[in-house]
Write a protein that holds these residues in place. Structure first.
Motif, PDB file in Angstrom:
ATOM      1  N   VAL A   1      40.610  49.281  81.387  1.00 29.39           N
ATOM      2  CA  VAL A   1      41.305  48.251  82.158  1.00 29.39           C
ATOM      3  C   VAL A   1      41.055  46.867  81.577  1.00 29.39           C
ATOM      4  O   VAL A   1      41.948  46.003  81.582  1.00 29.39           O
ATOM      5  CB  VAL A   1      40.869  48.320  83.639  1.00 29.39           C
ATOM      6  CG1 VAL A   1      41.324  47.080  84.400  1.00 29.39           C
ATOM      7  CG2 VAL A   1      41.433  49.578  84.295  1.00 29.39           C
ATOM      8  N   GLU A   2      39.867  46.651  81.039  1.00 24.70           N
ATOM      9  CA  GLU A   2      39.525  45.343  80.480  1.00 24.70           C
ATOM     10  C   GLU A   2      40.428  44.982  79.299  1.00 24.70           C
ATOM     11  O   GLU A   2      40.654  43.793  79.036  1.00 24.70           O
ATOM     12  CB  GLU A   2      38.062  45.341  80.029  1.00 24.70           C
ATOM     13  CG  GLU A   2      37.052  45.441  81.142  1.00 24.70           C
ATOM     14  CD  GLU A   2      36.953  46.854  81.721  1.00 24.70           C
ATOM     15  OE1 GLU A   2      36.462  46.986  82.867  1.00 24.70           O
ATOM     16  OE2 GLU A   2      37.381  47.821  81.033  1.00 24.70           O
ATOM     17  N   ARG A   3      40.924  45.972  78.598  1.00 26.91           N
ATOM     18  CA  ARG A   3      41.872  45.707  77.513  1.00 26.91           C
ATOM     19  C   ARG A   3      43.307  45.652  78.024  1.00 26.91           C
ATOM     20  O   ARG A   3      44.112  44.845  77.563  1.00 26.91           O
ATOM     21  CB  ARG A   3      41.758  46.780  76.425  1.00 26.91           C
ATOM     22  CG  ARG A   3      42.710  46.520  75.254  1.00 26.91           C
ATOM     23  CD  ARG A   3      42.643  47.608  74.201  1.00 26.91           C
ATOM     24  NE  ARG A   3      43.683  47.418  73.199  1.00 26.91           N
ATOM     25  CZ  ARG A   3      44.091  48.355  72.359  1.00 26.91           C
ATOM     26  NH1 ARG A   3      43.552  49.562  72.397  1.00 26.91           N
ATOM     27  NH2 ARG A   3      45.041  48.104  71.483  1.00 26.91           N
ATOM     28  N   LEU A   4      43.633  46.508  78.990  1.00 25.46           N
ATOM     29  CA  LEU A   4      45.007  46.583  79.488  1.00 25.46           C
ATOM     30  C   LEU A   4      45.422  45.310  80.237  1.00 25.46           C
ATOM     31  O   LEU A   4      46.531  44.807  80.049  1.00 25.46           O
ATOM     32  CB  LEU A   4      45.158  47.784  80.421  1.00 25.46           C
ATOM     33  CG  LEU A   4      44.991  49.176  79.815  1.00 25.46           C
ATOM     34  CD1 LEU A   4      45.011  50.231  80.910  1.00 25.46           C
ATOM     35  CD2 LEU A   4      46.081  49.449  78.783  1.00 25.46           C
ATOM     36  N   ARG A   5      44.529  44.807  81.096  1.00 25.67           N
ATOM     37  CA  ARG A   5      44.904  43.702  81.975  1.00 25.67           C
ATOM     38  C   ARG A   5      45.441  42.481  81.223  1.00 25.67           C
ATOM     39  O   ARG A   5      46.527  41.983  81.549  1.00 25.67           O
ATOM     40  CB  ARG A   5      43.730  43.304  82.865  1.00 25.67           C
ATOM     41  CG  ARG A   5      44.090  42.223  83.896  1.00 25.67           C
ATOM     42  CD  ARG A   5      42.843  41.743  84.638  1.00 25.67           C
ATOM     43  NE  ARG A   5      42.198  42.834  85.347  1.00 25.67           N
ATOM     44  CZ  ARG A   5      42.567  43.255  86.542  1.00 25.67           C
ATOM     45  NH1 ARG A   5      43.585  42.680  87.157  1.00 25.67           N
ATOM     46  NH2 ARG A   5      41.920  44.244  87.130  1.00 25.67           N
ATOM     47  N   PRO A   6      44.745  41.953  80.204  1.00 22.97           N
ATOM     48  CA  PRO A   6      45.269  40.758  79.535  1.00 22.97           C
ATOM     49  C   PRO A   6      46.601  41.013  78.818  1.00 22.97           C
ATOM     50  O   PRO A   6      47.420  40.089  78.698  1.00 22.97           O
ATOM     51  CB  PRO A   6      44.164  40.367  78.555  1.00 22.97           C
ATOM     52  CG  PRO A   6      43.313  41.574  78.407  1.00 22.97           C
ATOM     53  CD  PRO A   6      43.396  42.310  79.699  1.00 22.97           C
ATOM     54  N   LEU A   7      46.826  42.229  78.345  1.00 21.76           N
ATOM     55  CA  LEU A   7      48.096  42.543  77.693  1.00 21.76           C
ATOM     56  C   LEU A   7      49.232  42.536  78.699  1.00 21.76           C
ATOM     57  O   LEU A   7      50.309  41.960  78.467  1.00 21.76           O
ATOM     58  CB  LEU A   7      47.996  43.907  76.996  1.00 21.76           C
ATOM     59  CG  LEU A   7      46.993  43.984  75.847  1.00 21.76           C
ATOM     60  CD1 LEU A   7      46.807  45.426  75.414  1.00 21.76           C
ATOM     61  CD2 LEU A   7      47.451  43.126  74.674  1.00 21.76           C
ATOM     62  N   TYR A   8      49.030  43.184  79.844  1.00 24.75           N
ATOM     63  CA  TYR A   8      50.045  43.177  80.895  1.00 24.75           C
ATOM     64  C   TYR A   8      50.272  41.753  81.415  1.00 24.75           C
ATOM     65  O   TYR A   8      51.410  41.356  81.710  1.00 24.75           O
ATOM     66  CB  TYR A   8      49.621  44.073  82.059  1.00 24.75           C
ATOM     67  CG  TYR A   8      49.480  45.547  81.745  1.00 24.75           C
ATOM     68  CD1 TYR A   8      49.990  46.104  80.572  1.00 24.75           C
ATOM     69  CD2 TYR A   8      48.828  46.396  82.630  1.00 24.75           C
ATOM     70  CE1 TYR A   8      49.850  47.466  80.300  1.00 24.75           C
ATOM     71  CE2 TYR A   8      48.689  47.760  82.380  1.00 24.75           C
ATOM     72  CZ  TYR A   8      49.198  48.279  81.215  1.00 24.75           C
ATOM     73  OH  TYR A   8      49.053  49.620  80.957  1.00 24.75           O
ATOM     74  N   GLU A   9      49.180  41.000  81.526  1.00 27.55           N
ATOM     75  CA  GLU A   9      49.284  39.622  82.014  1.00 27.55           C
ATOM     76  C   GLU A   9      50.179  38.787  81.107  1.00 27.55           C
ATOM     77  O   GLU A   9      50.992  37.978  81.580  1.00 27.55           O
ATOM     78  CB  GLU A   9      47.895  38.981  82.093  1.00 27.55           C
ATOM     79  CG  GLU A   9      46.987  39.536  83.170  1.00 27.55           C
ATOM     80  CD  GLU A   9      47.286  38.953  84.540  1.00 27.55           C
ATOM     81  OE1 GLU A   9      48.177  38.080  84.634  1.00 27.55           O
ATOM     82  OE2 GLU A   9      46.630  39.388  85.509  1.00 27.55           O
ATOM     83  N   GLN A  10      50.025  38.945  79.796  1.00 31.62           N
ATOM     84  CA  GLN A  10      50.878  38.207  78.866  1.00 31.62           C
ATOM     85  C   GLN A  10      52.346  38.491  79.123  1.00 31.62           C
ATOM     86  O   GLN A  10      53.182  37.581  79.087  1.00 31.62           O
ATOM     87  CB  GLN A  10      50.533  38.584  77.424  1.00 31.62           C
ATOM     88  CG  GLN A  10      49.256  38.002  76.878  1.00 31.62           C
ATOM     89  CD  GLN A  10      49.125  38.314  75.396  1.00 31.62           C
ATOM     90  OE1 GLN A  10      49.981  37.947  74.592  1.00 31.62           O
ATOM     91  NE2 GLN A  10      48.059  39.001  75.042  1.00 31.62           N
ATOM     92  N   ALA A  11      52.656  39.762  79.363  1.00 32.74           N
ATOM     93  CA  ALA A  11      54.058  40.148  79.549  1.00 32.74           C
ATOM     94  C   ALA A  11      54.639  39.556  80.835  1.00 32.74           C
ATOM     95  O   ALA A  11      55.705  38.939  80.815  1.00 32.74           O
ATOM     96  CB  ALA A  11      54.182  41.668  79.558  1.00 32.74           C
ATOM     97  N   VAL A  12      53.945  39.730  81.950  1.00 36.33           N
ATOM     98  CA  VAL A  12      54.513  39.293  83.230  1.00 36.33           C
ATOM     99  C   VAL A  12      54.520  37.776  83.366  1.00 36.33           C
ATOM    100  O   VAL A  12      55.257  37.228  84.194  1.00 36.33           O
ATOM    101  CB  VAL A  12      53.772  39.932  84.427  1.00 36.33           C
ATOM    102  CG1 VAL A  12      53.876  41.443  84.372  1.00 36.33           C
ATOM    103  CG2 VAL A  12      52.314  39.497  84.481  1.00 36.33           C
ATOM    104  N   SER A  13      53.725  37.085  82.563  1.00 35.11           N
ATOM    105  CA  SER A  13      53.693  35.625  82.651  1.00 35.11           C
ATOM    106  C   SER A  13      54.823  34.956  81.881  1.00 35.11           C
ATOM    107  O   SER A  13      55.049  33.752  82.018  1.00 35.11           O
ATOM    108  CB  SER A  13      52.347  35.094  82.146  1.00 35.11           C
ATOM    109  OG  SER A  13      52.177  35.361  80.758  1.00 35.11           O
TER     110      SER A  13
END
Length: 331
Positions: A110-122
């Protein structure tokens, strides 16, 4: 005497369509055209890195179906910007869904997934996110993260089912059986995201009855959408060697169109159909050749639906909401 009220005609049929297309759904939901833009977080798969198998799926070369795998990996936001630029050259579109497409996009902590998903939705032009993954790669912490993201944006999670038949999953070196799919969709219930199943027709050794068994299982499982396409072949894969040796036959267009229409007839009318054919860039492609002429292929499917005067759900008579492997599942 109990009178059963007549079934309400779906809005997509009132609009003149023969199946519930994803484009129709997105236009209604967002009030405008929406396009998916592929992004690559540089994940791998458990049947590539040796966790469950080695070599990946028999048919798979990620470069062939994802534009992002054909260029150097960059930041997610840069990939979205570049994808938007290219899409706007073809379509009049202003809003996009960030599609984590190649490989298994929940196969990381999750620690790797979260910032990647965050970039997309932002991203200011992104109104939703689609995540392609395997049903055996969504442990509880990842499920929690997906639920969290679904509270913030429109989210669809695409599980690669391919078929309900375990012998076919073994052939493709999938590294899991159909029970993984049922486990994943059961744990996905009520988490706020759209559940999509990815299915392939024309797998070697599967009869028409086998493919219709998959259709019935899909129809009865508690998911919101399905993505369907034919088995096609790209270069530098085990499948390419099998096709060249005459060990695997790829469906011709006429056969595929008829099979697809039969498949659609068995689906419930409220299930989204995200895709009906597959293709790949000519530089990577082996066959069947008709996949490279997408307009003709889509017209053939539309003509078959019209010629038979049929539509999605015409023969649906299932039990929507089942989370157990069907009796048709074969070892």
């Amino acid at each position: 005497m109990v009178v059963t009220p007549p079934l309400k005609t779906p809005d997509w049929r009132l609009a003149g369509h023969r199946y519930y297309s994803y484009n129709f759904f997105l236009r209604k939901k967002f009030g405008q055209r929406i396009q998916k833009v592929s992004v690559d977080a540089k994940f791998t798969c458990p049947n590539v890195d040796g966790t469950v198998a080695k070599g990946g799926c028999t048919f798979c070369d990620n470069r062939s179906f994802s534009p992002s795998r054909r260029v150097p990996i960059r930041k997610i936001t840069d990939q979205i910007d570049d994808g938007i630029r290219r899409l706007k050259m073809r379509y009049k579109v202003e809003r996009f869904i960030a599609y984590f497409q190649p490989a298994t996009n929940t196969y990381a902590p999750v620690e790797r997934l979260r910032p990647l998903y965050e970039q997309a939705v932002s991203h200011e032009k992104v109104v939703g996110m689609a995540i392609g993954t395997r049903p055996d790669c969504v442990p509880p912490p990842v499920m929690d993260l997906l639920a969290e993201m679904a509270e913030r944006t429109y989210l669809t999670v695409e599980y690669g089912l391919q078929t309900i038949h375990n012998r076919s999953l073994d052939w493709m070196n999938r590294g899991h059986h159909v029970d993984a799919y049922y486990d994943a969709i059961e744990r996905s219930q009520g988490l706020g995201f759209e559940i999509c199943a990815h299915v392939m027709l024309g797998l070697p050794g599967e009869t028409h009855e086998d493919m219709m068994a998959t259709a019935k299982a899909i129809a009865d499982s508690p998911i919101q959408s399905v993505k369907i396409h034919n088995l096609y072949c790209v270069k530098k894969t085990p499948l390419a060697d099998q096709v060249a040796a005459g060990e695997v036959r790829l469906m011709e267009l006429d056969e595929y169109a008829s099979t697809l229409v039969d498949f659609l007839e068995l689906l419930p009318p409220d299930m989204l159909v995200e895709r009906t054919i597959g293709d790949a860039p000519p530089d990577y492609f082996v066959g069947p050749s008709w996949c490279l002429d997408k307009p003709t292929a889509l017209k053939t499917i539309a003509d078959r639906l019209e010629g038979r005067d049929t539509w999605q759900g015409k023969r649906y008579a299932g039990n929507r909401g089942v989370c157990e492997a069907p009796s048709e599942q074969l070892a």
